[in-house]
Design a protein around this motif. Structure first.
Motif, mmCIF file in Angstrom:
data_model
loop_
_atom_site.group_PDB
_atom_site.id
_atom_site.type_symbol
_atom_site.label_atom_id
_atom_site.label_comp_id
_atom_site.label_asym_id
_atom_site.label_seq_id
_atom_site.Cartn_x
_atom_site.Cartn_y
_atom_site.Cartn_z
ATOM 1 N N VAL A 141 40.367 0.146 -52.043
ATOM 2 C CA VAL A 141 40.942 1.222 -52.859
ATOM 3 C C VAL A 141 40.719 0.976 -54.348
ATOM 4 O O VAL A 141 40.529 1.923 -55.123
ATOM 5 C CB VAL A 141 42.447 1.378 -52.534
ATOM 6 N N GLU A 142 40.715 -0.286 -54.764
ATOM 7 C CA GLU A 142 40.569 -0.592 -56.186
ATOM 8 C C GLU A 142 39.216 -0.138 -56.747
ATOM 9 O O GLU A 142 39.062 -0.035 -57.967
ATOM 10 C CB GLU A 142 40.747 -2.095 -56.411
ATOM 11 N N THR A 143 38.255 0.166 -55.891
ATOM 12 C CA THR A 143 36.935 0.600 -56.357
ATOM 13 C C THR A 143 36.814 2.116 -56.471
ATOM 14 O O THR A 143 35.779 2.614 -56.915
ATOM 15 C CB THR A 143 35.830 0.102 -55.395
ATOM 16 N N LEU A 144 37.847 2.857 -56.098
ATOM 17 C CA LEU A 144 37.779 4.311 -56.050
ATOM 18 C C LEU A 144 38.124 4.944 -57.391
ATOM 19 O O LEU A 144 38.788 4.350 -58.240
ATOM 20 C CB LEU A 144 38.740 4.841 -54.984
ATOM 21 N N SER A 145 37.717 6.204 -57.547
ATOM 22 C CA SER A 145 38.123 6.995 -58.712
ATOM 23 C C SER A 145 39.567 7.448 -58.546
ATOM 24 O O SER A 145 40.146 7.354 -57.458
ATOM 25 C CB SER A 145 37.217 8.217 -58.854
ATOM 26 N N GLY A 146 40.134 7.983 -59.621
ATOM 27 C CA GLY A 146 41.513 8.472 -59.558
ATOM 28 C C GLY A 146 41.685 9.585 -58.546
ATOM 29 O O GLY A 146 42.663 9.617 -57.792
#
Length: 224
Positions: A141-146
């Motif tokens: 999840v930390e690699t995703l966009s807002g």
């Protein structure tokens, strides 16, 4: 779509935080099954407090909250937890586990309900496809966009097939295009029968929508 019987009723609800901060004052309104209700007001107006009370994360200082024929004041802790399982909550700050994958974050939403195995996996895969997240299923999840994180938060909230979804500023950190996308998803879920209460201070979201709007400045409803 014709609306059903009242799902939720608040009667003269007040919430006071120590020493004497009145977050909500004498709030009364009802929400019918199948409704999409907007709650608007500036930051600090009490919108998050209102949703927390409905979800049972906090208790009112006075007044009464009814979910169907259930009175929150008479619910034991285990009963309140069971009631929350009938709701989904989309938090303003996502509340996702950044080191976990998209699939794992959504799957955990079912695992805490005691749903696992093939049934849970199928439901997770279905909602990821629905929200255009299938290609991201194994990404942390930390690699995703807002916008992607917000869709994961929506997936986690609705994978348990709730009858009520509470959305706390779901577009607060997004650009206008992503905000419209999130609103479209919530409207589609509502069209399928899920009751939605959406709290927002973004007046742009309210334009052109013929939905009931509760205006909540400084903890008081000015139109119900």
């Amino acid at each position: 779509m014709a609306l059903g019987k009242p799902l939720l009723q608040l009667e003269k609800v007040t919430k006071i935080y120590p020493p004497s901060i009145r977050a909500l004052e004498n709030i009364s309104f009802e929400v019918r099954r199948g409704e999409l209700l907007f709650v608007t007001g500036p930051s600090g107006a009490g919108k998050s407090t209102l949703l927390n009370l409905i979800f049972g994360l906090e208790r009112p200082s006075s007044g009464r909250i009814l979910y169907g024929d259930l009175d929150y004041a008479h619910l034991r802790r285990r009963d309140l937890i069971a009631l929350r399982r009938r709701m989904g909550f989309i938090f303003q700050d996502f509340r996702l586990l950044p080191e976990k994958t998209v699939f794992e974050n959504v799957y955990l939403g079912l695992e805490v309900l005691g749903i696992g195995g093939a049934v849970a996996r199928e439901r997770v895969e279905r909602i990821l496809r629905r929200l255009d997240l299938a290609a991201r299923r194994d990404q942390r999840v930390e690699t995703l966009s807002g916008g992607e994180k917000q869709r994961v938060a929506i997936a986690r909230a609705v994978v348990k097939e709730p009858e009520l979804v509470l959305a706390d500023e779901p577009t607060g950190n997004l650009d206008p295009e992503r905000s419209r996308e999130i609103l479209r998803i919530l409207e589609e879920l509502n069209a399928e029968g899920i009751t939605v209460i959406l709290a927002t201070h973004d007046e742009n979201l309210l334009r052109g929508h013929h939905r009931r709007i509760l205006v909540l400045p400084e903890g008081r409803i000015v139109n119900a």
